[in-house]
Design a protein around this motif. Sequence first.
Motif, PDB file in Angstrom:
ATOM      1  N   ALA A  68     -56.094 -25.614  82.779  1.00 54.18           N
ATOM      2  CA  ALA A  68     -56.058 -27.012  83.203  1.00 54.18           C
ATOM      3  C   ALA A  68     -56.506 -27.171  84.657  1.00 54.18           C
ATOM      4  O   ALA A  68     -57.205 -28.132  85.002  1.00 54.18           O
ATOM      5  CB  ALA A  68     -54.649 -27.572  83.014  1.00 54.18           C
TER       6      ALA A  68
ATOM      7  N   ALA B 149     -48.373 -28.601  82.137  1.00 53.63           N
ATOM      8  CA  ALA B 149     -48.972 -27.669  81.174  1.00 53.63           C
ATOM      9  C   ALA B 149     -47.980 -26.578  80.791  1.00 53.63           C
ATOM     10  O   ALA B 149     -47.855 -26.227  79.612  1.00 53.63           O
ATOM     11  CB  ALA B 149     -50.248 -27.060  81.766  1.00 53.63           C
TER      12      ALA B 149
ATOM     13  N   GLY C  42     -52.626 -31.744  81.908  1.00 55.86           N
ATOM     14  CA  GLY C  42     -51.840 -30.571  81.518  1.00 55.86           C
ATOM     15  C   GLY C  42     -51.405 -30.628  80.069  1.00 55.86           C
ATOM     16  O   GLY C  42     -51.460 -29.617  79.344  1.00 55.86           O
TER      17      GLY C  42
ATOM     18  N   ALA D 213     -52.746 -28.014  77.066  1.00 52.07           N
ATOM     19  CA  ALA D 213     -51.727 -27.205  76.399  1.00 52.07           C
ATOM     20  C   ALA D 213     -51.686 -27.472  74.901  1.00 52.07           C
ATOM     21  O   ALA D 213     -51.530 -26.542  74.100  1.00 52.07           O
ATOM     22  CB  ALA D 213     -50.355 -27.467  77.020  1.00 52.07           C
TER      23      ALA D 213
END
Length: 234
Positions: free
Chosen positions: A82, A127, A172, A176
């Motif tokens: 990220a 994240a 984030g 993820a």
Amino acid sequence: MAVLAESGSNPDVDLLYDINGLAKDAPHWFDRAMEFVGEYGLPVAMVLLVLWCWWSVRRRADEDAASSVAALVWAPLAAAVAVLVNVPIRGFVERPRPFVDHRGLEVLVSGKTDFSFVSDHATITMAIGVGLFIANRRFGIAGIGLALLEGFCRVYMGVHYPTDVVGGFALGTAVALLLSPLAMALLTPLMKAVERSPRAGWIVRRRPASGEQHDALVPGTRKSLESEEKDLAA
């Protein structure tokens, strides 16, 4: 794109002054504490939370240990990916730090010369928090809570606009979640291979103590004997 923050009449700037204004009324020691927590404390807390979750998963040593550890490995990797994605975003938006365009802010951390959108701290912590949620909901909720606190601290410190933080949360979370299937497809077999290793298997699953061996379902154990007794009784 810098015009996003030029007017003090927009909600983003108004909220910035409202949150950062709390720092002016707070005791000096509290501001110093918020500075440390927002700059270093919460990122370190996220790392410790990941380690705690790993220890919990490893200690349970259940059948899903390899996939859970794979998800935990993905959490910091997602944060790293990220941040890399954020590099071109910052260069494209080129949004100055809020204290560059707005006077009267209580800036707790000096020396910030890079662009403001999006917040790296918010991106990294969210994240990791979402990555933790993939591995374990209880730890994930705690991680997301710490990420939200990190976002508040960044605005409180006067180094980010609220939308910088929201953008970091979105980035984030997106990295993820969207890359999780690919990451799990790659990391889970790797963790299963590590689990089978006689030297590195402890990373995934706790080795049972000698006194715990009787719980295994193998010929000659108590469970097997009970099954044989039931057959004889029949």
